[in-house]
Design a protein around this motif. Structure first.
Motif, PDB file in Angstrom:
ATOM      1  N   ILE A 174       0.857  -1.187   0.000  1.00 29.95           N
ATOM      2  CA  ILE A 174       0.000   0.000   0.000  1.00 29.95           C
ATOM      3  C   ILE A 174       0.889   1.232   0.000  1.00 29.95           C
ATOM      4  O   ILE A 174       1.760   1.390   0.858  1.00 29.95           O
ATOM      5  CB  ILE A 174      -0.920   0.009   1.233  1.00 29.95           C
ATOM      6  CG1 ILE A 174      -1.770  -1.280   1.264  1.00 29.95           C
ATOM      7  CG2 ILE A 174      -1.818   1.240   1.224  1.00 29.95           C
ATOM      8  CD1 ILE A 174      -2.616  -1.408   2.504  1.00 29.95           C
ATOM      9  N   ALA A 175       0.686   2.101  -0.996  1.00 26.36           N
ATOM     10  CA  ALA A 175       1.552   3.270  -1.153  1.00 26.36           C
ATOM     11  C   ALA A 175       1.536   4.162   0.071  1.00 26.36           C
ATOM     12  O   ALA A 175       2.542   4.749   0.447  1.00 26.36           O
ATOM     13  CB  ALA A 175       1.134   4.058  -2.393  1.00 26.36           C
ATOM     14  N   GLU A 176       0.369   4.284   0.704  1.00 24.53           N
ATOM     15  CA  GLU A 176       0.280   5.139   1.874  1.00 24.53           C
ATOM     16  C   GLU A 176       1.161   4.618   3.014  1.00 24.53           C
ATOM     17  O   GLU A 176       1.607   5.371   3.871  1.00 24.53           O
ATOM     18  CB  GLU A 176      -1.177   5.258   2.346  1.00 24.53           C
ATOM     19  CG  GLU A 176      -2.043   6.176   1.491  1.00 24.53           C
ATOM     20  CD  GLU A 176      -2.465   5.530   0.182  1.00 24.53           C
ATOM     21  OE1 GLU A 176      -2.111   4.359  -0.024  1.00 24.53           O
ATOM     22  OE2 GLU A 176      -3.127   6.204  -0.626  1.00 24.53           O
ATOM     23  N   GLU A 177       1.380   3.305   3.036  1.00 24.90           N
ATOM     24  CA  GLU A 177       2.223   2.724   4.073  1.00 24.90           C
ATOM     25  C   GLU A 177       3.692   2.737   3.667  1.00 24.90           C
ATOM     26  O   GLU A 177       4.556   3.078   4.475  1.00 24.90           O
ATOM     27  CB  GLU A 177       1.767   1.288   4.362  1.00 24.90           C
ATOM     28  CG  GLU A 177       0.369   1.208   4.966  1.00 24.90           C
ATOM     29  CD  GLU A 177      -0.038  -0.222   5.241  1.00 24.90           C
ATOM     30  OE1 GLU A 177       0.764  -1.140   4.933  1.00 24.90           O
ATOM     31  OE2 GLU A 177      -1.146  -0.432   5.765  1.00 24.90           O
ATOM     32  N   ASN A 178       3.991   2.376   2.433  1.00 26.45           N
ATOM     33  CA  ASN A 178       5.377   2.377   1.966  1.00 26.45           C
ATOM     34  C   ASN A 178       5.407   2.372   0.445  1.00 26.45           C
ATOM     35  O   ASN A 178       5.375   1.313  -0.176  1.00 26.45           O
ATOM     36  CB  ASN A 178       6.129   1.162   2.516  1.00 26.45           C
ATOM     37  CG  ASN A 178       7.606   1.204   2.164  1.00 26.45           C
ATOM     38  OD1 ASN A 178       8.110   2.216   1.674  1.00 26.45           O
ATOM     39  ND2 ASN A 178       8.301   0.113   2.399  1.00 26.45           N
ATOM     40  N   PHE A 179       5.448   3.557  -0.157  1.00 30.78           N
ATOM     41  CA  PHE A 179       5.497   3.614  -1.621  1.00 30.78           C
ATOM     42  C   PHE A 179       6.928   3.410  -2.140  1.00 30.78           C
ATOM     43  O   PHE A 179       7.174   3.482  -3.335  1.00 30.78           O
ATOM     44  CB  PHE A 179       4.932   4.941  -2.146  1.00 30.78           C
ATOM     45  CG  PHE A 179       5.645   6.168  -1.662  1.00 30.78           C
ATOM     46  CD1 PHE A 179       6.775   6.632  -2.298  1.00 30.78           C
ATOM     47  CD2 PHE A 179       5.168   6.865  -0.568  1.00 30.78           C
ATOM     48  CE1 PHE A 179       7.421   7.767  -1.859  1.00 30.78           C
ATOM     49  CE2 PHE A 179       5.810   8.009  -0.127  1.00 30.78           C
ATOM     50  CZ  PHE A 179       6.948   8.458  -0.766  1.00 30.78           C
ATOM     51  N   LEU A 180       7.866   3.144  -1.207  1.00 27.59           N
ATOM     52  CA  LEU A 180       9.239   2.830  -1.608  1.00 27.59           C
ATOM     53  C   LEU A 180       9.433   1.338  -1.862  1.00 27.59           C
ATOM     54  O   LEU A 180      10.513   0.918  -2.290  1.00 27.59           O
ATOM     55  CB  LEU A 180      10.225   3.283  -0.533  1.00 27.59           C
ATOM     56  CG  LEU A 180      10.209   4.767  -0.164  1.00 27.59           C
ATOM     57  CD1 LEU A 180      11.163   5.028   0.988  1.00 27.59           C
ATOM     58  CD2 LEU A 180      10.582   5.620  -1.366  1.00 27.59           C
ATOM     59  N   ALA A 181       8.383   0.539  -1.606  1.00 24.15           N
ATOM     60  CA  ALA A 181       8.490  -0.916  -1.769  1.00 24.15           C
ATOM     61  C   ALA A 181       8.397  -1.289  -3.249  1.00 24.15           C
ATOM     62  O   ALA A 181       7.431  -1.894  -3.699  1.00 24.15           O
ATOM     63  CB  ALA A 181       7.405  -1.609  -0.966  1.00 24.15           C
ATOM     64  N   ILE A 182       9.418  -0.935  -4.013  1.00 20.00           N
ATOM     65  CA  ILE A 182       9.471  -1.217  -5.445  1.00 20.00           C
ATOM     66  C   ILE A 182      10.393  -2.411  -5.668  1.00 20.00           C
ATOM     67  O   ILE A 182      11.506  -2.460  -5.143  1.00 20.00           O
ATOM     68  CB  ILE A 182       9.977   0.012  -6.227  1.00 20.00           C
ATOM     69  CG1 ILE A 182       9.076   1.218  -5.943  1.00 20.00           C
ATOM     70  CG2 ILE A 182      10.039  -0.270  -7.721  1.00 20.00           C
ATOM     71  CD1 ILE A 182       9.558   2.499  -6.576  1.00 20.00           C
ATOM     72  N   GLU A 183       9.913  -3.378  -6.440  1.00 19.43           N
ATOM     73  CA  GLU A 183      10.656  -4.619  -6.647  1.00 19.43           C
ATOM     74  C   GLU A 183      10.883  -4.871  -8.138  1.00 19.43           C
ATOM     75  O   GLU A 183      10.116  -4.402  -8.984  1.00 19.43           O
ATOM     76  CB  GLU A 183       9.888  -5.808  -6.047  1.00 19.43           C
ATOM     77  CG  GLU A 183       9.536  -5.641  -4.573  1.00 19.43           C
ATOM     78  CD  GLU A 183       8.616  -6.751  -4.088  1.00 19.43           C
ATOM     79  OE1 GLU A 183       8.197  -7.571  -4.924  1.00 19.43           O
ATOM     80  OE2 GLU A 183       8.315  -6.779  -2.881  1.00 19.43           O
ATOM     81  N   PHE A 184      11.942  -5.611  -8.435  1.00 23.36           N
ATOM     82  CA  PHE A 184      12.216  -6.034  -9.815  1.00 23.36           C
ATOM     83  C   PHE A 184      12.640  -7.492  -9.796  1.00 23.36           C
ATOM     84  O   PHE A 184      13.595  -7.864  -9.104  1.00 23.36           O
ATOM     85  CB  PHE A 184      13.312  -5.179 -10.450  1.00 23.36           C
ATOM     86  CG  PHE A 184      13.670  -5.618 -11.851  1.00 23.36           C
ATOM     87  CD1 PHE A 184      12.809  -5.361 -12.914  1.00 23.36           C
ATOM     88  CD2 PHE A 184      14.849  -6.299 -12.095  1.00 23.36           C
ATOM     89  CE1 PHE A 184      13.123  -5.767 -14.197  1.00 23.36           C
ATOM     90  CE2 PHE A 184      15.175  -6.713 -13.382  1.00 23.36           C
ATOM     91  CZ  PHE A 184      14.310  -6.442 -14.434  1.00 23.36           C
ATOM     92  N   HIS A 185      11.901  -8.317 -10.560  1.00 26.24           N
ATOM     93  CA  HIS A 185      12.198  -9.745 -10.593  1.00 26.24           C
ATOM     94  C   HIS A 185      11.716 -10.334 -11.913  1.00 26.24           C
ATOM     95  O   HIS A 185      10.555 -10.119 -12.313  1.00 26.24           O
ATOM     96  CB  HIS A 185      11.526 -10.463  -9.411  1.00 26.24           C
ATOM     97  CG  HIS A 185      11.869 -11.916  -9.321  1.00 26.24           C
ATOM     98  ND1 HIS A 185      13.143 -12.361  -9.020  1.00 26.24           N
ATOM     99  CD2 HIS A 185      11.112 -13.030  -9.502  1.00 26.24           C
ATOM    100  CE1 HIS A 185      13.144 -13.686  -9.008  1.00 26.24           C
ATOM    101  NE2 HIS A 185      11.930 -14.110  -9.303  1.00 26.24           N
TER     102      HIS A 185
END
Length: 365
Positions: free
Chosen positions: A176-187
């Motif tokens: 959830i962006a409001e909680e952590n919009f830095l949680a970006i992943e690449f796989h």
């Protein structure tokens, strides 16, 4: 100067006199480094070179101390060791990115520079008393690294270009962006990003958070600024914005389905005048850029292979067509076949006779 000399194990007065005498011996050589005449006697000029040189060296060493402190705190965090917030890295000058950027600019101006051998002389005198881990050149490069642009602060290609090479962009429904919009992943060729809602207060919130990161003296990492730089690199046109909206990565509550160009300009404007000290997504961007290069190379060779197969098929068809025309024109009946065969035999026999005559005269003349 006092802080620099305090790093040594010698008495402050003794090391100060040693540095002053060393600089005084270099005044004549230092004068020749400037195009304009310096209307100062050698003692005043030596004092200026001494104070400025000590300031620059102390600045380089402090900046390196902060970098080492941050690396130590990261290692302690990995090893689950207790970390004191801010620690010994609280420095109102070094931790303010705007002041560091100003100092980098001012020191790079020709009118503010002093001869390098002056700095080197002071550095050697300090290093003689307390062993420093780096050379003077290394300290200088560490300080000017961000200004020289050595760090990777973006994805090399925008969203539409990434999609063309097979890199997918998906909204991360688990985060959830409001909680952590830095949680970006690449796989496996897929970039997953939390959905970001754009509303009236978004710009002011981003700008205030970035300003807090820029001015904070306790060494706060530049998380928000890193996100703005990442989005700026991905969103370079309205097509990129539309793509992220389609993938539910961006939800623009202000303009509905429009305003793509405005959002691209929005993230670009957020990065103007911002000094990015540590890019949070550097590993992510490195992986994406490497995968993009691999995919681009693979697609290039695949196109060459397909073109080669296509050319081979066309050539094969043309050969079959030519042989079919030859058969129809010259070998359609027995009489024409016999005539062509006889003509070829006569031609080959004539060529053989000519070579025999030439060989005979070559050996007997």
């Amino acid at each position: 100067m006092v802080h620099l000399l305090a790093r040594t194990l010698e008495a402050e007065e003794a090391i100060r006199d040693e540095c002053a005498n060393a600089i005084l011996d270099l005044v004549g050589e230092a004068r020749r480094c400037y195009s304009q005449y310096i209307d100062l006697d050698k003692y005043k000029l030596a004092m200026i070179l001494l104070v400025d040189g000590c300031f620059i060296l102390e600045l380089f060493l402090r900046y390196s101390d902060i970098e080492n402190q941050e690396e130590t705190e990261e290692e302690d965090a990995v090893n689950d060791d207790p970390v004191v917030p801010g620690g010994s890295s609280i420095d109102p000058i070094i931790n303010d990115s705007r002041i560091v950027a100003t100092l980098q600019h001012d020191l790079a101006l020709l009118e503010n520079q002093i001869p390098f051998f002056v700095l080197l002389t002071l550095f050697d005198l300090i290093n003689k008393s307390v062993t420093l881990p780096h050379t003077l050149t290394k300290y200088a490069l560490l300080f000017f690294q961000s200004a020289l642009g050595f760090s990777d602060e973006s994805v090399a290609n925008c969203a539409t270009q990434l999609l063309k090479t097979g890199i997918q962009l998906h909204g991360n429904t688990e985060a959830i962006a409001e909680e952590n919009f830095l949680a970006i992943e690449f796989h496996d060729g897929v970039v997953k990003m939390p959905s970001l809602r754009i509303h009236e207060a978004t710009e002011s919130i981003f700008r205030n958070l970035i300003a807090f990161e820029q001015c904070n003296i306790i060494g706060t990492s530049h998380y928000i600024a890193s996100y703005a730089f990442l989005m700026r690199s991905i969103l370079r046109s309205s097509r990129d914005v539309d793509l992220l909206k389609e993938k539910r990565i961006i939800k623009d509550m202000n303009s509905g389905d429009g305003g793509g160009e405005d959002l691209a300009i929005f993230f670009k404007s957020l990065c103007e005048g911002v000094v990015l000290k540590d890019f949070y997504f550097s590993d992510l961007c490195e992986m994406v850029n490497e995968y993009y290069s691999y995919r681009t190379s693979w697609l290039h060779w695949r196109r060459l292979f397909l073109n080669w197969r296509r050319l081979k098929a066309i050539t094969k068809d043309k050969w079959r067509e030519s042989m079919s025309d030859l058969h129809k024109k010259y070998f359609s009946n027995i009489g024409a076949t016999i005539s062509i065969t006889t003509a070829l035999l006569l031609i080959f026999t004539g060529i053989q006779t000519v070579y025999a005559v030439i060989s005979y005269y070559h050996h007997h003349l």
